[in-house]
Design a protein around this motif. Sequence first.
Motif, PDB file in Angstrom:
ATOM      1  N   THR A  88      46.466  75.140  54.355  1.00 13.39           N
ATOM      2  CA  THR A  88      45.039  74.953  54.618  1.00 13.39           C
ATOM      3  C   THR A  88      44.607  75.797  55.818  1.00 13.39           C
ATOM      4  OG1 THR A  88      45.099  72.722  53.718  1.00 13.39           O
ATOM      5  CG2 THR A  88      43.262  73.250  55.188  1.00 13.39           C
ATOM      6  N   GLU A  92      41.960  79.205  55.693  1.00 11.50           N
ATOM      7  CA  GLU A  92      40.650  79.138  56.336  1.00 11.50           C
ATOM      8  C   GLU A  92      40.302  80.474  56.963  1.00 11.50           C
ATOM      9  OE1 GLU A  92      40.822  75.989  59.190  1.00 11.50           O
ATOM     10  OE2 GLU A  92      40.781  74.428  57.665  1.00 11.50           O
ATOM     11  N   GLY A  99      39.673  84.497  53.871  1.00 15.04           N
ATOM     12  CA  GLY A  99      40.802  83.583  53.857  1.00 15.04           C
ATOM     13  C   GLY A  99      42.050  84.286  53.393  1.00 15.04           C
TER      14      GLY A  99
END
Length: 110
Positions: A88, A92, A99
């Motif tokens: 995650t 980001e 990303g």
Amino acid sequence: MNAQLEWSGRGACLAVDPDTLFVQGQEQNKAKSVCLGCPVRTECLAHALDNREEFGVWGGMTERERRALLRRRPTVTSWRRLLETARTEHDEPQDGEGGGGGTHLPVIGF
């Protein structure tokens, strides 16, 4: 199916003979190539680490590589949580960058 194993039905390894992933020596490098680009590579590796799978290639790592990782990180109580968090954070966007995306494992300071 167990909710934690839902990922297994989407693995790249479904297209190969299972014995391909349970080999020794140099054949392990060939087995690891099955995992390249696999959409559930992270989940597979986390499962193997959390369940101390002793044999075979899981998530692109051999049993020797997994044992070494477990020795280096003995305080990790949930590899699934650690790898999901790292993925995650990796995916980001940071300071205007796109990303990380992709299906590769994030670098988490092993």
